[in-house]
Design an enzyme around this catalytic site. Sequence first.
Site, short mmCIF file in Angstrom:
data_model
loop_
_atom_site.label_atom_id
_atom_site.label_comp_id
_atom_site.label_asym_id
_atom_site.label_seq_id
_atom_site.Cartn_x
_atom_site.Cartn_y
_atom_site.Cartn_z
N GLY B 16 0.82 -1.08 -0.06
CA GLY B 16 -0.04 -0.17 -0.14
C GLY B 16 1.01 1.24 0.14
O GLY B 16 0.58 2.04 -0.70
N ALA B 46 10.61 -3.09 -7.38
CA ALA B 46 10.79 -4.81 -6.93
C ALA B 46 9.91 -4.77 -5.80
O ALA B 46 9.48 -4.03 -5.00
CB ALA B 46 12.20 -4.82 -6.49
N THR B 94 9.35 -2.14 2.43
CA THR B 94 9.06 -3.62 2.76
C THR B 94 8.94 -3.42 4.17
O THR B 94 9.08 -2.89 4.71
CB THR B 94 10.11 -4.55 2.22
OG1 THR B 94 11.26 -4.48 3.00
CG2 THR B 94 10.47 -4.19 0.67
N ALA B 144 4.58 7.40 11.31
CA ALA B 144 4.43 7.88 9.98
C ALA B 144 5.07 9.25 9.75
O ALA B 144 6.40 9.18 9.87
CB ALA B 144 2.98 7.89 9.64
N LYS B 215 9.93 0.89 17.25
CA LYS B 215 9.92 2.19 17.16
C LYS B 215 10.89 3.08 18.26
O LYS B 215 11.56 3.77 18.02
CB LYS B 215 8.52 2.93 16.98
CG LYS B 215 7.71 2.40 16.03
CD LYS B 215 6.51 2.97 15.90
CE LYS B 215 5.52 2.46 14.95
NZ LYS B 215 4.15 2.59 15.15
#
Lengths: 358, 358
Positions: B16, B46, B94, B144, B215
């Site tokens: 996404g 890729a 990824t 994000a 994180k």
Amino acid sequence: MSHTKTQPVFLLGLGGVGRALARQIVAARASHLRRHGLRLEVVGVADSRGLVHAAQGFTDQTLLELIEWKERGGRFEQAAWPAWPSNCIVVDTTAAESSVPLLLNVLQSGGGVVLANKLPLAGELSWFDAISAGRARWETTVGAAMPVIQTLNYLLDSGDEVIRIEGALSGTLGFIAAQMERGLPFGEAVRQAKQRGYTEPDPRQDLSGKDAARKALILARMLGYRLNLDDVQIESLYPPEMEPLTVGDFLREVDALNEPMRRRADELTRDGRALRYAAVIEAGVCRVGLIGAEPNSKLARVAASDSVVVFTTRHYQDNPLAISGRGAGQEVTASGVLGDIVSLAREINQPRSAFTNS
Amino acid sequence: MSHTKTQPVFLLGLGGVGRALARQIVAARASHLRRHGLRLEVVGVADSRGLVHAAQGFTDQTLLELIEWKERGGRFEQAAWPAWPSNCIVVDTTAAESSVPLLLNVLQSGGGVVLANKLPLAGELSWFDAISAGRARWETTVGAAMPVIQTLNYLLDSGDEVIRIEGALSGTLGFIAAQMERGLPFGEAVRQAKQRGYTEPDPRQDLSGKDAARKALILARMLGYRLNLDDVQIESLYPPEMEPLTVGDFLREVDALNEPMRRRADELTRDGRALRYAAVIEAGVCRVGLIGAEPNSKLARVAASDSVVVFTTRHYQDNPLAISGRGAGQEVTASGVLGDIVSLAREINQPRSAFTNS
């Protein structure tokens, strides 16, 4: 990092921020070397009276002694501007427009500019265009060291669309609004702010909203609005009739504003709204003044003593992006300036790459 | 800007975020040209199955068709990695560690790396060291697109001293904590989060706290803490006995946790404290888990549905620096990745300057 890169730096302005900056440059040396292989070398300092410079850079000891000497009231003899290295970063912590020709010159000859001084960016549009297109940083012109400018640049680079910026950006007016929210009369809030050293020597400089307007104008111009200071809608917290008064008379007569200010505050804070002095930039319009912030909005949720900027964008609509914290103070502002110098030095000192020109 | 600079970009990952990114690159073209004289040219894409590449870069039309084809279920044939330009930026969206050797290779040969993928920075310390010392950006690995990483770098560059970082960084766990604050049983809150699509297909991936821990680990390592994931104190919101269950069985049996979770929440939220799932990084220790945030703290003042990071530093002690907003979502994450690509491209494409090596 295999090499140490030496970055010449020239300091314009030796007020509280400029002196704190000189000390921080010395204190952060080890960290800059370790993190970036970078050595900042102060090659000159200037104030409105004159300057001193050293082609090879001051030693740390000389620089610190110079700052102490200035603090004890030392005065530069007038001196001619030196020819500085083309890759020099000139740092403007003054509050004057007189540095502008020099800054534009530096940018044109390939040097860098770091501004804590708002006036060059809030003055003529052509100045803003030249500075913002050049090797320049100006993080501390809005909200001291809070990362407002870099966040806005990042939003613009990310292809996001900024719909609205709201900001409570004046510590002084934030304090006064907070005191009024707690029921204090306006005049008393102004005198308290003055007593605590939160205002300029003449508090009308804060109450006029002009300083907040300059910050708002810088943000608006970064959004592409072609505005000048005259185009900003500014709510002054005192009427023009009080302009001719001495500071002492103003502080005595300010109580005449208690009644009208109380009515205005009551009106704005109905339904649990929070009283803030804020900038709102939206749809080509830029204004600063008192607002009643919605109870659950980010402006209302942050303590009135904090500075806060809220970005509502295409990607941040339901949960706007907010940055809050201490938005004033000489030490914190100096640290923001230092962050800008390092960021710019890294950009200037990048080794050449095999990029394609077309 | 006198020249257009062309920056080759290779996209690893077409989930996404990767697909949203490809579309945003096309959509932001005009803005990048105008703001920076920069043209991003996608020279390859890729996924885990294979790749396609074009030495001269895909046209916008080809790129958009390729993304649509992938969305309709298109599969790459296996293909060998191309020899990419030495100044290429490789973008990893990824969620696999398998890209690490490639990323290190790219950095070593003078290229750039942008990560939305947390694993390379939260894996072996030697990977973190190589990536963080190289031409790399990783803003979207934490919160994000919120400017958490660039703010931390800026604090470190400014010579400030970071005393503590607190962060509520999981939208999923924030939602569950908010529902529990409102009195909902834990099991019901988990099922609601799952129904609304806020969780991974197996909600235990969120509830384990591992993602939040990664994180936190990235922030801790940026502070210089030499920690691995095993060193992070992680509070999982389900017991190890529930690990072998199928997802369906887990969602049915999760109500067995209602009682103990209610007791824990009640204990943490005494005296008006707010329930948050937060990371706390301080004094060499890094932990993630449920906390009761002080009523007037920045963690408590921000809505539980928001992500928030609070930096307490030498310069930001009484008014900590806080960044809050939407901390999850594919579109917003892609926009953050794009901001990173532009920032890195500008660094890579700087014209050579006359800096001094010593």
